[in-house]
Scaffold this motif. Sequence first.
Motif, short mmCIF file in Angstrom:
data_model
loop_
_atom_site.label_atom_id
_atom_site.label_comp_id
_atom_site.label_asym_id
_atom_site.label_seq_id
_atom_site.Cartn_x
_atom_site.Cartn_y
_atom_site.Cartn_z
N UNK A 149 50.13 28.65 47.57
CA UNK A 149 50.11 29.87 48.38
C UNK A 149 49.87 31.11 47.54
N UNK A 150 50.54 31.19 46.39
CA UNK A 150 50.34 32.35 45.50
C UNK A 150 48.94 32.40 44.92
N UNK A 151 48.42 31.26 44.49
CA UNK A 151 47.07 31.22 43.93
C UNK A 151 46.03 31.51 45.02
N UNK A 152 46.24 30.95 46.20
CA UNK A 152 45.31 31.21 47.31
C UNK A 152 45.28 32.67 47.69
N UNK A 153 46.42 33.34 47.68
CA UNK A 153 46.46 34.77 47.97
C UNK A 153 45.72 35.55 46.89
N UNK A 154 45.91 35.18 45.64
CA UNK A 154 45.21 35.88 44.55
C UNK A 154 43.71 35.72 44.64
N UNK A 155 43.24 34.52 44.95
CA UNK A 155 41.80 34.28 45.09
C UNK A 155 41.24 35.05 46.27
N UNK A 156 41.95 35.06 47.39
CA UNK A 156 41.44 35.76 48.56
C UNK A 156 41.41 37.27 48.34
N UNK A 157 42.41 37.83 47.66
CA UNK A 157 42.38 39.26 47.36
C UNK A 157 41.26 39.60 46.40
N UNK A 158 40.99 38.74 45.43
CA UNK A 158 39.88 38.97 44.51
C UNK A 158 38.55 38.93 45.25
N UNK A 159 38.38 37.96 46.13
CA UNK A 159 37.12 37.82 46.87
C UNK A 159 36.90 39.00 47.81
N UNK A 160 37.93 39.43 48.49
CA UNK A 160 37.78 40.54 49.43
C UNK A 160 37.51 41.85 48.69
N UNK A 191 55.71 37.42 45.61
CA UNK A 191 56.34 37.47 46.93
C UNK A 191 55.83 36.33 47.80
N UNK A 192 54.52 36.05 47.76
CA UNK A 192 53.97 34.95 48.54
C UNK A 192 54.55 33.62 48.06
N UNK A 193 54.69 33.45 46.75
CA UNK A 193 55.28 32.23 46.22
C UNK A 193 56.71 32.04 46.70
N UNK A 242 38.13 43.67 40.78
CA UNK A 242 39.56 43.81 40.90
C UNK A 242 40.19 43.65 39.53
N UNK A 243 41.17 44.45 39.28
CA UNK A 243 41.87 44.40 38.02
C UNK A 243 42.94 43.31 38.09
N UNK A 244 42.77 42.23 37.33
CA UNK A 244 43.72 41.13 37.36
C UNK A 244 44.96 41.41 36.54
N UNK A 245 45.00 42.53 35.85
CA UNK A 245 46.18 42.88 35.08
C UNK A 245 47.06 43.86 35.83
N UNK A 246 46.75 44.10 37.10
CA UNK A 246 47.52 45.04 37.89
C UNK A 246 48.84 44.46 38.35
N UNK A 247 49.82 45.31 38.44
CA UNK A 247 51.15 44.90 38.83
C UNK A 247 51.19 44.52 40.31
N UNK A 248 50.39 45.19 41.14
CA UNK A 248 50.41 44.93 42.57
C UNK A 248 49.95 43.50 42.89
N UNK A 249 48.95 43.01 42.19
CA UNK A 249 48.46 41.66 42.42
C UNK A 249 49.52 40.63 42.06
N UNK A 250 50.14 40.79 40.90
CA UNK A 250 51.17 39.84 40.47
C UNK A 250 52.39 39.91 41.37
N UNK A 251 52.74 41.09 41.81
CA UNK A 251 53.89 41.25 42.70
C UNK A 251 53.63 40.60 44.05
N UNK A 252 52.45 40.77 44.60
CA UNK A 252 52.13 40.15 45.88
C UNK A 252 52.05 38.63 45.77
#
Length: 66
Positions: free
Chosen positions: A43-54, A14-16, A1-11
């Motif tokens: 919540x924001x960090x947990x969402x980022x970790x779960x999206x990376x893992x999936x 929003x979760x935060x 997963x690209x951690x520099x993507x705008x979609x990841x930071x935006x999601x």
Amino acid sequence: MNFKGVKLYLSMLIAFVVVFLMNYLGSDADDRLYRALLNGLAGGIGLGISLWYMSRKNNDDHHQMD
């Protein structure tokens, strides 16, 4: 997963915001700002970790039968 993507930071943002507002507006405690910030951050960090893992889990091409 690209951690520099705008979609990841935006999601994550929003979760935060959603978790922060739910905790801040629904609490009557004296330290509600501190608790809301910590819960929103978690919540924001947990969402980022779960999206990376999936995304890492779904990149296996070994199980395709074609």
